[in-house]
Motif scaffolding. Structure first.
Motif, PDB file in Angstrom:
ATOM      1  N   UNK A 120      33.205  29.814  57.611  1.00 52.53           N
ATOM      2  CA  UNK A 120      32.240  29.040  56.839  1.00 52.53           C
ATOM      3  C   UNK A 120      32.906  27.793  56.274  1.00 52.53           C
ATOM      4  N   UNK A 121      32.276  26.657  56.518  1.00 51.13           N
ATOM      5  CA  UNK A 121      32.816  25.385  56.042  1.00 51.13           C
ATOM      6  C   UNK A 121      31.842  24.717  55.076  1.00 51.13           C
ATOM      7  N   UNK A 178      36.350  29.659  55.494  1.00 48.85           N
ATOM      8  CA  UNK A 178      36.191  31.026  54.973  1.00 48.85           C
ATOM      9  C   UNK A 178      36.013  31.963  56.157  1.00 48.85           C
ATOM     10  N   UNK A 224      34.655  34.834  57.650  1.00 45.70           N
ATOM     11  CA  UNK A 224      33.525  35.658  57.233  1.00 45.70           C
ATOM     12  C   UNK A 224      33.835  37.141  57.405  1.00 45.70           C
TER      13      UNK A 224
END
Lengths: 374, 374
Positions: A227-228, A243, A245
């Motif tokens: 996740x950006x 991130x 996940x």
């Protein structure tokens, strides 16, 4: 389309090759346990056809001498466990994200990349304890048999979870789904089930388990499912920085709206990640929003969805209805999909909004009719 | 004010009897480990003065025969553990909630009901394993020695956590704080430390531990620290129905803004609950908001805060600056404090917003000067 895939007649394929799709939303929530023909289908490559009798699972990596288990050995050597678990793709609800700003090269999921089943198998924790592992092992990698095209190369799908999570006892190596043998499209003969995690970690057609020092370097772990921030693009992404996940965030959706004698019956699902469960659903209607509390059809359990319902007064066509859920750690959903947008369209858990009698607000679906109401 | 309380000269007491307060925000984040004179103080009643030599901890309930431990026995019988853990009150950031709609009869916390210390003690899990407990035990209750006024009666402060949480090994029975013996105001001779949980479960002046079938019936567990929907009032609340607070939600605050040569240096803290850690902080400025990613001063660790900093361009007095954090389960903070308002003012984790060079937006503090900038 693969002729061996057996899905409901009105199953909605968002992509044909490889096949990816889900059931119509109102049927998605018609039962606590999703019947197999309605269970959403997520594939990244070919669908392997494996022979149960010659199948072997390899457990290797930091365990020292690799182990190889036949399906029969797993079934006989370890206690059989049965448990409900909801699987949800990190791309669920991507449609609302891509309505804000396009998310290219990803499956255009609606709110249907989620289903709930009762899984039968043995505990990964028991298998790992049986084979033994050194104290410095920290991650458990799962590698499937399916060959996928990724970044110009052919690779098997895979990913990892922390060893501490794997040892909690509720991660299954599953050979059964809803009391039947696992079907080919859902990972036969053996798949992983990691409750409360993004679906991608519940690897299908499981070929190898590897004990590792660090998270998996498989492309579907190291270069996907991260996740950006909204400002990061596919070209500027530093994959090491995103991130990684794992646990799902709190989420909820409206799946059906029906006119009843004195108003509307609104129904849907809500989920929480990790060891958290859904504790409350707030349904808002009108402008400015008035909030009412939804009631649950299903018990509170970590890793399992709760279907909910709420009763609103009569609304005019075009009036807003939205939902947000709360988990047992008092996390709730963000309001605005724009603020959680990311270039992969993962983990969109903004309040789900619809307008009564109209297609989803802000959603430009290829097949808008599947999410029309009344 | 209790003459025996030793706090920094500029410590801000939001309430004098019983004493409750925290340090000025810019000093709150000046060190990873908060010095004891700056550590926020949360009390519900009298501050007991206990004699270390005659002190006994009782472990009872479903354990069968109750055990009694002296401090010396705990120190000698179990391995000594030392660990950092951030404590945060469920009422932290209440000021922004009560600016929306009053929250009467609660301490008017600013963003200061949080601090981080290194705790020394023994593992609760080891003590429980030593005394033994039956399989049907599900909750661990902590009862303090402090007498508090609550709902017209005098009661000792208490609460419980799930036994499964207590057994994870990182719940401490602590006698030391930052390398020194625990001070009287922070719970001497013995207190509980539950990382990732609301501060109320880290019971001070610990007198009893009880193994229970169900969560604690202590008034500070059963009739406090529960989260209700915005529409529920103190008179309409069904306490059995409220979310029993435990794990903290993701949160962040701006604590200091300084003019630097080419813009502003913005600094603050971020926290996550349960076994989650803070993975990202987004700092927004201007209208419409532009977002930049903050960088962290501290490592990512569950149960421990991460101080962060970001560098914005020059802003005009009155321009907006806000912050939101993300945890490792991809949960983020809701945007609007109104949507998370509840009559107890708990768990306000809406984006923290300030206006450059002005007091907090929307915040009517009794002492606004403590949160002025520049």
């Amino acid at each position: 389309m693969d002729a061996l895939i057996h899905k409901s007649q009105d199953f909605v394929f968002h992509q044909e090759v490889p096949p990816n799709g889900g059931p119509p939303l109102n049927r998605l929530i018609s039962e606590f346990v999703t019947p197999e023909p309605d269970f959403f289908l997520r594939t990244h490559g070919d669908i392997p056809e494996l022979d149960c009798t010659t199948y072997r699972l390899t457990v290797a990596g930091l365990v020292g001498k690799p182990y190889r288990f036949s399906l029969k050995e797993l079934r006989q050597q370890f206690p059989v466990q049965e448990m409900p678990a909801t699987l949800q793709c990190a791309g669920n609800r991507r449609c609302s994200a891509s309505a804000i700003k396009p998310v290219p090269n990803e499956v255009h999921w609606g709110n249907d990349a989620i289903s709930n089943a009762v899984w039968t198998g043995c505990s990964l924790a028991k298998v790992l304890t049986f084979v033994g592992f050194p104290g410095h092992a920290k991650h458990v990698e799962f590698i499937g048999t399916d060959l996928c095209q990724k970044e110009g190369t052919e690779t098997r799908f895979g990913g990892s979870i922390p060893l501490a999570r794997a040892l909690l006892g509720d991660v299954l190596l599953a050979w059964g789904m809803n009391g039947q043998p696992l079907t080919r499209e859902h990972g036969a003969p053996l798949r992983v089930i990691v409750p409360g995690y993004i679906g991608a970690r519940s690897v299908k057609w499981l070929q190898e388990i590897n004990l590792l020092l660090t998270p998996s370097r498989n492309l579907f772990h190291a270069h996907a499912y991260r996740l950006f921030a909204p400002s990061v693009s596919s070209s500027s992404a530093d994959w090491e920085h995103g991130l990684e996940l794992g646990e799902l965030s709190v989420n909820s959706c409206i799946c059906a709206i029906e006119e009843v004698s004195n108003g509307l019956s609104v129904r849907g699902y809500a989920t929480a990640g990790g060891n958290r469960h859904v504790v409350r659903v707030d349904v808002g209607y009108g402008e400015p929003l008035k909030w009412i509390e939804g009631s649950f059809q299903d018990p509170a359990e970590a890793g399992v969805w709760r279907r909910w319902q709420a009763h609103t007064p009569k609304l005019l066509v075009g009036e807003l209805i939205c939902v947000r859920a709360w988990d047992s750690a008092a996390n709730t959903q963000p309001e605005d999909p724009e603020s959680v947008w990311n270039f992969k369209g993962y983990m969109n858990n903004a309040w789900h909004r619809v307008r009564f009698g109209m297609p989803w607000e802000n959603v430009k679906l290829a097949k808008p009719e599947i999410e029309y109401y009344l």
